[in-house]
Design an enzyme around this catalytic site. Sequence first.
Site, PDB file in Angstrom:
ATOM      1  N   PHE A 177      28.071   5.386 -14.393  1.00  0.00           N
ATOM      2  CA  PHE A 177      27.781   4.050 -14.969  1.00  0.00           C
ATOM      3  C   PHE A 177      26.755   4.168 -16.093  1.00  0.00           C
ATOM      4  O   PHE A 177      25.872   3.328 -16.225  1.00  0.00           O
ATOM      5  CB  PHE A 177      27.246   3.067 -13.916  1.00  0.00           C
ATOM      6  CG  PHE A 177      28.017   3.011 -12.639  1.00  0.00           C
ATOM      7  CD1 PHE A 177      29.392   3.204 -12.627  1.00  0.00           C
ATOM      8  CD2 PHE A 177      27.384   2.733 -11.430  1.00  0.00           C
ATOM      9  CE1 PHE A 177      30.122   3.135 -11.437  1.00  0.00           C
ATOM     10  CE2 PHE A 177      28.097   2.670 -10.241  1.00  0.00           C
ATOM     11  CZ  PHE A 177      29.472   2.871 -10.240  1.00  0.00           C
ATOM     12  N   GLU A 194      12.930  -3.994 -18.688  1.00  0.00           N
ATOM     13  CA  GLU A 194      14.380  -4.106 -18.589  1.00  0.00           C
ATOM     14  C   GLU A 194      14.783  -5.403 -17.870  1.00  0.00           C
ATOM     15  O   GLU A 194      15.697  -6.111 -18.283  1.00  0.00           O
ATOM     16  CB  GLU A 194      14.878  -2.880 -17.811  1.00  0.00           C
ATOM     17  CG  GLU A 194      16.361  -2.834 -17.578  1.00  0.00           C
ATOM     18  CD  GLU A 194      16.760  -1.601 -16.742  1.00  0.00           C
ATOM     19  OE1 GLU A 194      15.900  -0.748 -16.446  1.00  0.00           O
ATOM     20  OE2 GLU A 194      17.943  -1.512 -16.383  1.00  0.00           O
TER      21      GLU A 194
END
Lengths: 400, 258
Positions: free
Chosen positions: A161, A261
């Site tokens: 991913f 993030e």
Amino acid sequence: MHHKNRSYFTEDHEIFRKSVRTFVEKELLPHQKEWEEKKFVPKEIFKKLGDQGFLGINYPAEYGGSGCDLWYKVVFAEEMTHARMNGFAMDVFVQTDITSPVIEKLGTPEQKKEILEPAIKGEKILALGVTEPSGGSDVARIRTTAKKVGNEYVINGSKTFITNGSRADYIVLAVRTGGSITDKETFKNAYQGLSFILFPTKTEDGKTRPGFSVGRKLLKMGNDSSDTAELSFSDCKVPAKYLLGEENKGFYYIMQNFQGERLITAVMSVASSRQLWNDAVAYLNERQAFGRRLADFQVWQHRFAQWAAEIEAAQELTYRAVDLYNRKIPCVKEITMAKLITTELVNKLAYDCVQAHGGYGYMAEYDVSRIFRDVRLLTIGAGASEIMREIIVKETGLMR
Amino acid sequence: MNIAVLIKQVPDTETKIKIKPDQSGIEEGDIKFIVNPYDEFAIEEAIKTKEKIPGATTFVVSIGPERAGEAIRTALAMGIDKGIHIVNNEPALDSYLTAKVLHGVLKERNISVIFSGKQAIDFDHGQLTQMLADMLDWPCVMITESFQLKEDKSGAKLVRRLGGGAKEIYEIAFPFLVGCEKGLNTPRYASLPGIMKAKTKPVEKLLVSNYLEGQSAFVSYKNYELPPERMAGKKLEGEPQIQAQSLVKLLREESKVI
């Protein structure tokens, strides 16, 4: 500037907003359909973003940044939503908010010169390599190993991913340099054996580093314009100078790095919510049923009034977290709450927006159908909602 | 060499205009303001021209209330060197008075060329540049879609668009004025480093009232109204012959144009 936003944004932020908006309308939006369909965004667009200073907003001028406050980043994230390519936006934020901040914080001047500076210019692309096929949130169990042999690390393992994975020039790679996950005795200290390596995917002569390979490009539910890949490392040698920070401190670095993030994820979730709401309301005002506009039905009026209120609340929570983070005041609780609330909100809202579009909402050619799929990632990536709630349990002292 | 750009801050084209209840003007509260789009071509052409002339200086001039400062800083962020903000706190200037004030401010500044948008998209008068040209007694080319600096940098070759695809080509020596048209260039957008740099560029503040020389506007605005809503169209159906017949009938009987 909208007078109601004066408490957060100054005139200069608004000039910047206009500049990003124009860039998005001229350089990104016209290609949106093609890039989403081909599941590919050309690498050159990073250079264009770099030329505008968008990739170094908060970094010092020494490395080509603009040294701006966090609100400029917020403006950039909000305006990027108008490109209607959540996938590509994610690629960009991996560069600006997920990978480069750790290099700026922990890198040596040489590492910054070699990696951060060209990343800010958009000449090099960065990826973060943490998640492995066997685990995501449970970072203490990372299996990819890096053994120090002489003046090199020898890396073995695999990652999955990985956003920007197939074309990254450097991967901020989480590896095990100590501890063990198989030996029961040492496992309790497994998190102490992690390190970050700034993995150059190419050797100095520009060839793919021996032992490194990019597996298949992963097919996803959404975020089609994003580059997502599987990576594998087999006796892959990297000079020891690419160790980032101290050996075996990686777990702490990963945990600290999540804050920026998550915050940017919250900002983008709110911006996507506004876009979904605006699109749906435009449709409700246009579409006729039973001789009236859909917007004339109270059921839709009330539902979208409710969403408007919830978006506003989520926005304020997010801006509060931005303000604290910008002033360097500890705010893990606020960022976590904002990430949880905004990403859950945008998904529930997207469900209703598809519903409001009826059959057209199910058609791929309507943005709402794509955004519905794209935003599904937001409650999973950058720390799943379940993890967010775990953190909130600790942060609020709920367990006594 | 000095290159000037005239800019105006106008409501964003996407803004929904609301009239004040007393009809004295428009509600400014919810309006987003932008640099007049035609003026962006002027800014770009000024920067491009400066880049070809070593030692040249560009400056941008705007008349408007405090908020017009944002438009000036946008131009500085794009690359203009200096700003002049002529603050206007008495609202109603018409084109003539605007030209008068600009003339007062600009006449002694040793300017070689003045770029402006061919018109501002708020009132769409499109006459300021020519009026200022007359006051300065300089030549002026409007609706300019091409601007080429002469090799010896003594002037430029300009192309002016006429109706029906015709063009006029001018060769003019400095000083003169240029009214910029869409298509002249592609305006750059302000980069973030540009925006940061603009913070330290000088903006000179002047007052409109010091340049009126006792004159007042020829035009005064009595009240504002929104244009009437457009009526729904009529759809003619049937075979082409039937449609043509009913069209003629409507033109004759309803709109009475034939």
